[in-house]
Motif scaffolding. Structure first.
Motif, PDB file in Angstrom:
ATOM      1  N   ASP A  14       0.883  -1.162   0.000  1.00 19.49           N
ATOM      2  CA  ASP A  14       0.000   0.000   0.000  1.00 19.49           C
ATOM      3  C   ASP A  14       0.921   1.212   0.000  1.00 19.49           C
ATOM      4  O   ASP A  14       1.623   1.456   0.975  1.00 19.49           O
ATOM      5  CB  ASP A  14      -0.909   0.010   1.223  1.00 19.49           C
ATOM      6  N   LEU A  15       0.943   1.934  -1.095  1.00 18.22           N
ATOM      7  CA  LEU A  15       1.864   3.066  -1.219  1.00 18.22           C
ATOM      8  C   LEU A  15       1.393   4.305  -0.453  1.00 18.22           C
ATOM      9  O   LEU A  15       2.182   5.210  -0.203  1.00 18.22           O
ATOM     10  CB  LEU A  15       2.089   3.406  -2.689  1.00 18.22           C
ATOM     11  N   ASP A  16       0.120   4.354  -0.083  1.00 18.05           N
ATOM     12  CA  ASP A  16      -0.401   5.511   0.638  1.00 18.05           C
ATOM     13  C   ASP A  16      -0.133   5.443   2.136  1.00 18.05           C
ATOM     14  O   ASP A  16       0.136   6.462   2.767  1.00 18.05           O
ATOM     15  CB  ASP A  16      -1.904   5.656   0.397  1.00 18.05           C
ATOM     16  N   GLU A  17      -0.229   4.257   2.709  1.00 24.48           N
ATOM     17  CA  GLU A  17      -0.048   4.093   4.155  1.00 24.48           C
ATOM     18  C   GLU A  17       0.506   2.694   4.414  1.00 24.48           C
ATOM     19  O   GLU A  17       0.073   1.723   3.802  1.00 24.48           O
ATOM     20  CB  GLU A  17      -1.394   4.255   4.848  1.00 24.48           C
ATOM     21  N   ALA A  18       1.430   2.605   5.353  1.00 23.30           N
ATOM     22  CA  ALA A  18       2.015   1.296   5.686  1.00 23.30           C
ATOM     23  C   ALA A  18       0.940   0.395   6.279  1.00 23.30           C
ATOM     24  O   ALA A  18       0.299   0.763   7.263  1.00 23.30           O
ATOM     25  CB  ALA A  18       3.165   1.456   6.665  1.00 23.30           C
ATOM     26  N   PRO A  19       0.719  -0.796   5.687  1.00 23.04           N
ATOM     27  CA  PRO A  19      -0.278  -1.713   6.242  1.00 23.04           C
ATOM     28  C   PRO A  19       0.171  -2.270   7.591  1.00 23.04           C
ATOM     29  O   PRO A  19       1.357  -2.274   7.920  1.00 23.04           O
ATOM     30  CB  PRO A  19      -0.379  -2.825   5.197  1.00 23.04           C
ATOM     31  N   ALA A  20      -0.790  -2.769   8.339  1.00 22.63           N
ATOM     32  CA  ALA A  20      -0.513  -3.286   9.686  1.00 22.63           C
ATOM     33  C   ALA A  20       0.573  -4.349   9.669  1.00 22.63           C
ATOM     34  O   ALA A  20       1.454  -4.357  10.538  1.00 22.63           O
ATOM     35  CB  ALA A  20      -1.794  -3.828  10.314  1.00 22.63           C
ATOM     36  N   HIS A  21       0.559  -5.238   8.687  1.00 22.63           N
ATOM     37  CA  HIS A  21       1.559  -6.310   8.649  1.00 22.63           C
ATOM     38  C   HIS A  21       2.964  -5.760   8.446  1.00 22.63           C
ATOM     39  O   HIS A  21       3.923  -6.285   9.003  1.00 22.63           O
ATOM     40  CB  HIS A  21       1.219  -7.361   7.578  1.00 22.63           C
TER      41      HIS A  21
END
Length: 84
Positions: A14-21
């Motif tokens: 996800d280039l907009d926001e770092a995913p939880a993983h």
């Protein structure tokens, strides 16, 4: 005992926001007893003694998969001997 370098990425991206993983994976590596840690948006590396790296990799896999990773790519290389 040997020194190891681990390089890893988690997906999906996800280039907009770092995913939880991705956040969980980075936290695992940054809190482990490793040195030369480098985290970035498209790849992460860390070095350390074999036991520390292997323990961190186990935790990284378990926690990032539990946090939603659908793929974890990693490479582990022997980079030398630990100094005594």
């Amino acid at each position: 005992m040997v020194r190891l370098r681990v390089e890893f990425t988690t997906e999906p991206f996800d280039l907009d926001e770092a995913p939880a993983h991705a956040v969980v994976a980075r936290e695992v590596i940054q809190s482990a007893e490793l040195d030369a840690v480098d985290v970035g948006p498209f790849g992460n590396t860390a070095e350390g003694g074999a036991d520390a790296v292997l323990t961190a990799v186990d935790s990284l896999l378990r926690k990032s998969l539990a946090a939603g990773a659908t793929r974890v790519s990693l490479q582990v290389n022997v980079i030398g001997e630990e100094e005594k």
